[in-house]
Design an enzyme around this catalytic site. Structure first.
Site, PDB file in Angstrom:
ATOM      1  N   ASP A 146      -4.407  -5.450  -2.540  1.00 41.59           N
ATOM      2  CA  ASP A 146      -5.603  -5.228  -3.333  1.00 41.59           C
ATOM      3  C   ASP A 146      -6.377  -6.541  -3.493  1.00 41.59           C
ATOM      4  O   ASP A 146      -5.824  -7.554  -3.922  1.00 41.59           O
ATOM      5  CB  ASP A 146      -5.194  -4.688  -4.712  1.00 41.59           C
ATOM      6  CG  ASP A 146      -6.392  -4.248  -5.534  1.00 41.59           C
ATOM      7  OD1 ASP A 146      -6.964  -3.202  -5.215  1.00 41.59           O
ATOM      8  OD2 ASP A 146      -6.733  -4.967  -6.496  1.00 41.59           O
ATOM      9  N   GLU A 202      -7.571  -4.831   1.500  1.00 43.41           N
ATOM     10  CA  GLU A 202      -8.629  -4.101   0.800  1.00 43.41           C
ATOM     11  C   GLU A 202      -9.639  -5.144   0.351  1.00 43.41           C
ATOM     12  O   GLU A 202      -9.635  -5.600  -0.791  1.00 43.41           O
ATOM     13  CB  GLU A 202      -8.051  -3.321  -0.388  1.00 43.41           C
ATOM     14  CG  GLU A 202      -9.052  -2.368  -1.037  1.00 43.41           C
ATOM     15  CD  GLU A 202      -9.659  -2.918  -2.337  1.00 43.41           C
ATOM     16  OE1 GLU A 202     -10.591  -2.286  -2.861  1.00 43.41           O
ATOM     17  OE2 GLU A 202      -9.190  -3.966  -2.816  1.00 43.41           O
TER      18      GLU A 202
END
Length: 769
Positions: free
Chosen positions: A495, A524
């Site tokens: 993330d 991401e």
């Protein structure tokens, strides 16, 4: 931009071991070996090596290079073939110059990357002085130095001396890290070497001149006698890889062309015919073989490029709502098996789970990211950590570590890999806040600063500060990843990696993959190109990208070419139509047809694509003022009625797309896509093609995708197909089969297409060879 030149390539044929050894000999081999490997005329030449000059010493110089060049003693009237010259350092050129090989590692540091069995394009600038004809050959060797592929290159731009070929490193595989075959497959991975060999095509040069001389009766005897010597020498060349019958063919041709009782045209015909041309194509006489210095191609495991992802939240999978009270009972890791089975039934091969760790209580977010959480609000799984544990603990509401291991085991039984979201951030309740307070950035008043990405604020998250103790944080993360790998995780979705130091990820990924080379990393990261490239350099195999916002033809054209280009030797864009954080206006406004259009573009536009669950149920209600879903699953448990999915047909479409992708080698590469011209601004068309030599089936593989981008209106267009560029017949119709419907069409150069969203949003056409 990806390029295709395979239709112009000559067919390849395996060389015998002697030919392989001669063709790939080191440029630094002795001059005697060079001369012997390059020339074997009817009267063997004498090869002498000049004495090394003492003045030159051990230092490399032009004089020392010249001293090792072969000297050939010739018979009267005999023509000297061009020799192979030693090239001891990268700046030295061979007898034939080989320059500007693409792809090439960035700054000679970061190697290009491909998946095992993925096709990719190689180009080089190859030339020689004057008007001599030349050829070029590309050679791939595995990490142990074994030659795995040798392919002739084609000249695609004579004015720029540009040569090209399509290659692949090894064979495509579906072997998973837990399979028995994995150790054998693992040995194929790592740094392969790519060499481009330039060479003088003496036969082609001779034939060009001989035809002219015979036609105009100019110096015919010398021209044809020279050809007889050339064919005899060719027959004796080990490098050519000739069989006994092929050598006999050349010797008989040499005898006939040397027969002065025949006229010039009869003699020339002995060397100018289909049989000799076939030998020239498959087993050429290669003089002055000039290998480039090796380029590195890093070959990665299956699923590093060609992947189909499916995301769901375990707490929603199997969740139920009491019809009387409306109370929701969340799902667990045990009930999440239904999500695995749905993903497998639809043909996906990676299941991605958001964080499954305990969720903090302090500043917990409520529904739709509200600042106040109700008593039943579960909070965001990205607010990691509570008194129950941190990144090393399974949230007790989901189950236990044993439950997670059982889920991974069941996934493996279904041939699914488990990707776990690893968000390197903490809630205020995370154990690290007390154990390592120096790992967090503090405000002047001594309080810890929560995360911000203006205008977004994440009051439930403390970001890590890497300045105080980055080595300590690295060691902690490495141990955590080891824990989850041992439990069954083979991929980490990271993330927001672009908000952490690139060097941090470089160190962590290197340490993890040193112990677990099978582990992959997805970034991401929606950020600047430089940062995306850097993350790719340091080990992120795939990345999220801006595909959701590329909805018009002009920017889709650009993005498809950007994704499927030399850029993909580093950055692998994964196309996701939606995510928990992304629901675009296009998805909001275009209903079932819009979902179908975006799914086709994602699945066929990139080798790696993903679907966030609920897509099958047309969940497209947008939160006012935001491009994300209303009632975002990040902040609540979703209760879904999967029995309703059948009425939309999207689940069936997803399964069809994954079936098509698996069946066609052309869908597996980031380097084989070209756009097809069509004038309508709502019709986009592109083609993927792999030549027969590289499919593993003995047949070419060609897939044509035509999509109507307008989800409300029908559109018609004429799609132009340059048949010859893809090895297709140019004198008759080509039969195509629509992989979505089974219908068949006959195509030629210009083809009328009509697509209506209430009937077909797209054609996915395969060529029936």
């Amino acid at each position: 931009m990806a390029t295709h030149h395979t239709s112009k390539e000559a067919p390849s044929k395996r060389h015998d071991s002697a030919g392989t050894a001669a063709a790939t000999a080191s440029a630094g081999a002795s001059a005697k070996q060079d001369a012997a490997s390059v020339t074997k005329p009817p009267v063997p030449p004498k090869v002498h090596r000049a004495r090394h000059s003492k003045a030159a010493g051990s230092r490399h110089s032009a004089a020392s290079t010249q001293s090792r060049m072969p000297r050939i003693h010739l018979q009267p009237g005999e023509e000297a073939p061009a020799p192979t010259l030693p090239a001891d350092s990268p700046e030295q050129l061979g007898r034939v110059a080989v320059l500007d090989i693409t792809p090439s590692r960035e700054n000679d540091v970061f190697p290009v990357r491909v998946e095992l069995g993925e096709t990719f394009s190689v180009t080089a600038q190859v030339f020689i002085e004057g008007r001599s004809k030349i050829g070029a050959t590309a050679v791939l060797r595995n990490p142990r130095g074994r030659e795995m592929l040798r392919m002739p290159m084609a000249c695609v731009n004579p004015g720029l001396d540009r040569w090209a070929v399509t290659l692949k490193a090894g064979e495509h595989s579906t072997v998973k890290p837990w399979d028995e075959e994995w150790p054998a497959l693992r040995r194929q991975l790592g740094d392969w070497s790519l060499i481009v060999e330039g060479w003088e095509d003496t036969y082609a040069s001779w034939l060009h001149d001989a035809r002219i001389k015979v036609d105009v009766h100019d110096d015919v005897e010398n021209a044809l006698d020279s050809g007889a010597n050339l064919l005899s020498r060719w027959a004796d060349r080990h490098d050519a890889g000739l069989s006994a019958s092929e050598r006999r063919t050349l010797r008989e041709a040499a005898e006939r062309i040397a027969d002065h009782s025949l006229n010039g045209h009869e003699r020339l015909a002995a060397a100018d015919n289909e049989a000799i041309e076939r030998l020239h194509v498959e087993h050429p006489l290669r003089d002055a073989i000039s290998p480039s210095h090796p380029k590195t191609v890093h070959v990665e495991r299956p699923k590093s490029s060609f992947t189909a992802w499916y995301q769901f939240f375990p707490r929603s999978e199997g969740a139920t709502r009491d019809p009387q009270t409306g109370k929701i009972t969340p799902g667990t890791l045990r009930t999440s098996v239904s999500g695995l089975e749905r993903a497998a039934a639809q043909g996906f091969d990676v299941v991605y789970l958001p964080p499954i760790f305990p969720i903090g209580v302090t500043n917990r977010k409520g529904r739709n990211n509200s600042l106040v959480a109700g008593p039943e609000d579960p909070g965001s799984p990205f607010g990691i950590g509570s008194e129950l544990g941190g990144h090393d603990t399974v949230d007790p509401q989901l189950g236990t570590m044993d439950d997670f291991k059982a889920l991974c085991a069941r996934a493996h039984e279904l041939n699914l890999e488990i990707a776990l979201d690893f968000a390197l951030q903490c809630s205020p309740d995370h154990p690290w806040v007390k154990e390592h307070p120096d790992w967090f950035r503090h405000k002047p008043d001594g309080t810890i600063a929560f995360a911000e990405n203006p205008p977004k604020k994440y009051q439930d998250i403390y970001p890590i500060d890497f300045n105080a103790d980055m080595p300590g944080i690295e060691r902690k993360v490495e141990r955590l990843m080891d824990l989850w790998i041992e439990a069954g995780v083979t991929i980490f979705r990271i993330d927001n990696p672009h908000t952490k130091p690139v060097r941090f990820w470089q160190d962590v990924i290197a340490a993890v993959t040193r112990k677990h080379p099978e582990v992959l990393f997805l970034a991401e990261a929606f950020t600047r190109p430089g940062m995306m490239r850097a993350l790719s350099y340091v080990g992120f195999t795939q990345s999220h990208c801006y595909f959701p916002w590329r909805n018009e033809k002009w920017n889709l054209d650009d993005y498809l070419l950007e994704t499927n280009s030399d850029e993909a030797f580093y950055q692998h864009n994964t196309f996701w139509p939606t995510t928990p954080d992304i629901l675009t206006d296009y998805i909001r406004d275009n209903g079932i047809a819009g979902h179908a259009i975006r799914a086709v573009l994602a699945a066929m536009g990139s080798p790696s694509w993903g679907i966030y669950n609920g897509y099958e149920l047309i969940e497209n209600r947008q939160r006012p003022g935001y491009e994300e879903q209303q009632d975002n699953e990040k902040y609540e448990v979703k209760v879904r009625d999967w029995s309703q999915a059948g009425q939309y047909g999207i689940g069936e479409l997803l399964a069809s797309l994954n079936r098509i992708r698996r069946a066609h080698p052309a869908c597996r590469s980031y380097h084989d896509l070209n756009l097809l011209p069509c004038e309508d601004e709502s019709i986009i068309a592109f083609i993927r093609h792999v030549p027969a030599e590289l499919t593993g089936t003995g047949k070419p593989d060609t897939v044509i995708v035509v999509v109507n981008l307008d989800a409300h209106n029908s559109h018609q267009a004429v799609v132009h197909l340059e048949l010859g560029d893809y090895g297709l017949p140019t004198d008759r119709a080509v039969r195509l089969r629509d992989e979505l419907t089974g219908r068949e069409f006959d195509w030629g150069w210009d083809n009328f297409v009509s697509l209506a969203p209430w009937a077909d949003v797209a054609h996915i056409l395969s060529v029936e060879y």
